[in-house]
Scaffold this active site. Structure first.
Site, PDB file in Angstrom:
ATOM      1  N   ASP A 244       1.268  -0.608   0.131  1.00  0.00           N
ATOM      2  CA  ASP A 244       0.442  -0.213  -0.056  1.00  0.00           C
ATOM      3  C   ASP A 244       0.790   1.301   0.019  1.00  0.00           C
ATOM      4  OD1 ASP A 244      -1.935  -1.672   0.192  1.00  0.00           O
ATOM      5  OD2 ASP A 244      -2.804  -0.876   2.076  1.00  0.00           O
ATOM      6  N   ASP A 271      -0.100  -3.857  -3.471  1.00  0.00           N
ATOM      7  CA  ASP A 271      -1.716  -3.154  -3.577  1.00  0.00           C
ATOM      8  C   ASP A 271      -0.829  -1.642  -3.325  1.00  0.00           C
ATOM      9  OD1 ASP A 271      -3.745  -5.656  -4.457  1.00  0.00           O
ATOM     10  OD2 ASP A 271      -3.832  -5.354  -2.080  1.00  0.00           O
TER      11      ASP A 271
END
Length: 414
Positions: A244, A271
């Site tokens: 992230d 991600d």
């Protein structure tokens, strides 16, 4: 590095390689592609250009035509506020001073080379701000170590150990919103730089969440940058973390937030480019690393509003993985983030349905050429795309992750 020029040059090389590749070896790169790797036709790809992603503001349910044309960021030699040297000791102090000065004119915060530890919160209501490095991006470093798995109380003690947030300060409400959370963990508050102000510009900085490889390969969100507001520009930036790294967010889940990223470098393993914004990435290098997570890494995780057609656009970019992925190409370009649906499962038309187009870009070795898109985050919804004639690219019952006119990958890992 001029990423756009590099992509153009390497794409030309890819065309040469393609001549020597048997036609049957790469059939999936033509429209409509396959159910696991959908490819757009030229006509289908036509709307997916920056002006459409930047063309609307307001609510997702009733977008308003409001063209935004982000120009290259121009910075003065002498900033309005200086960080480092004989200026402010921290970036947060300069942001606070700019906020208190108020007004509608853009304020420029120049940051001298050095390492600036700690977080930076840029609150809504700030005047238009430009934070920029007065040196090479690699030499102007905003760094902090914060893991989303800590409790809100532990997060508050860590982030405010030096007392940089106090009642009455402009960023105090942002700090308090995280410190007083009733959730078990700090979650998306675990970021180095967090911005809620519109018309923000960031240029020539390195932002690193230095948690990096100090933890296992489990779920350790550790954001470098989170942006929540409309008309955010990044240029010449280096964003580094593992899970992230960059949250291109829309803090108001009902309203559009636009983000432009150019000529930048973003690194991570899970991600690491995610969020709800309408974001365009141009001439940017995305790099998947295996130092913490040796396989199955994912770059993009959009959670676009289900009925809004424009999430992430990646154009004229370079997408690479490190040597750890070269021998076993298990990397994924991305997956949808079915945010909020862990208990219900994916609900068509209600759950976010991530939208992303990667076009005119170079994809290096290390990525799965047959199934480049992973099952959705949160729900593990299997990836599936329509490949029928006249397909609806925004069908809420299918994924919305597509490619168009990319080069490089298939000829490297076959």
């Amino acid at each position: 590095m001029n990423i756009a020029r590099l992509v153009t040059a390497l794409a030309a090389t890819t065309l040469v390689l393609a001549v020597a590749t048997p036609a049957h070896a790469d059939e999936s790169t033509s429209a409509p592609g396959t159910v696991t790797r959908p490819i757009l036709s030229r006509a289908e790809a036509a709307p997916f250009v920056p002006r459409t992603y930047f063309g609307f503001s307001g609510e997702y349910e009733a977008p308003v035509a409001d063209p935004w044309h982000p120009a290259p960021i121009v910075t003065p030699r002498r900033p309005d506020l200086l960080v480092g040297g004989h200026g402010f000791a921290t970036v947060q102090e300069a942001v606070n001073a700019a906020y208190r000065a108020g007004g509608t004119e853009r304020r420029f915060i120049g940051i001298l080379p050095g390492v600036y530890p700690g977080t930076v919160f840029i609150p809504a209501g700030s005047p238009p701000l430009t934070l920029y490095g007065l040196g090479r991006p690699a030499d102007v470093r905003l760094e902090f170590t914060v893991d989303a798995t800590v409790t809100p109380a532990a997060w508050a003690a860590l982030v405010n150990a030096d007392g940089r947030y106090a009642e009455g300060d402009p960023a105090w409400p942002m700090f308090q919103s995280c410190a007083t959370k009733t959730s078990a963990t700090a979650g998306l508050c675990a970021t180095v730089v967090w911005a809620q102000s519109t018309d923000l510009q960031l240029k020539g900085l390195t932002i690193t969440n230095t948690l990096l490889d100090t933890v296992d390969r489990g779920t350790h969100q550790a954001l470098a940058l989170r942006t929540d507001a409309d008309r955010t520009q990044l240029e010449g930036m280096r964003l580094i973390s593992r899970q992230d790294t960059f949250l291109a967010n829309a803090d108001d889940v009902a309203r559009i937030a636009r983000v432009s990223v150019r000529d930048s470098y973003i690194e991570g393993d899970t991600d690491f480019v995610f969020g709800r914004a309408a974001a365009v990435f141009t001439a940017t290098h995305f790099h998947l690393v295996s130092s913490r997570k040796a396989s199955g890494g994912v770059i993009f995780a959009p959670n676009t509003a289900p009925n809004y057609p424009y999430g992430f656009l990646v154009t004229h970019c370079l997408i690479t993985a490190d040597d750890g992925y070269a021998a076993a190409p298990t990397g994924f370009l991305g997956r949808a983030w079915d945010q909020g649906a862990s208990a219900t499962g994916y609900l068509p038309g209600i759950t976010p349905n991530g939208q992303l187009v990667i076009r005119d870009s170079l994809i290096g070795a290390g990525f799965n050429a047959v199934t480049p898109w992973a099952p959705a985050a949160t729900t593990a919804r299997p990836f599936a795309a329509r490949i029928d004639d006249g397909r609806d690219l925004n069908d809420i019952n299918y994924n919305r992750l597509y490619e168009y006119a990319n080069g490089g990958r298939a000829h490297r890992i076959g």
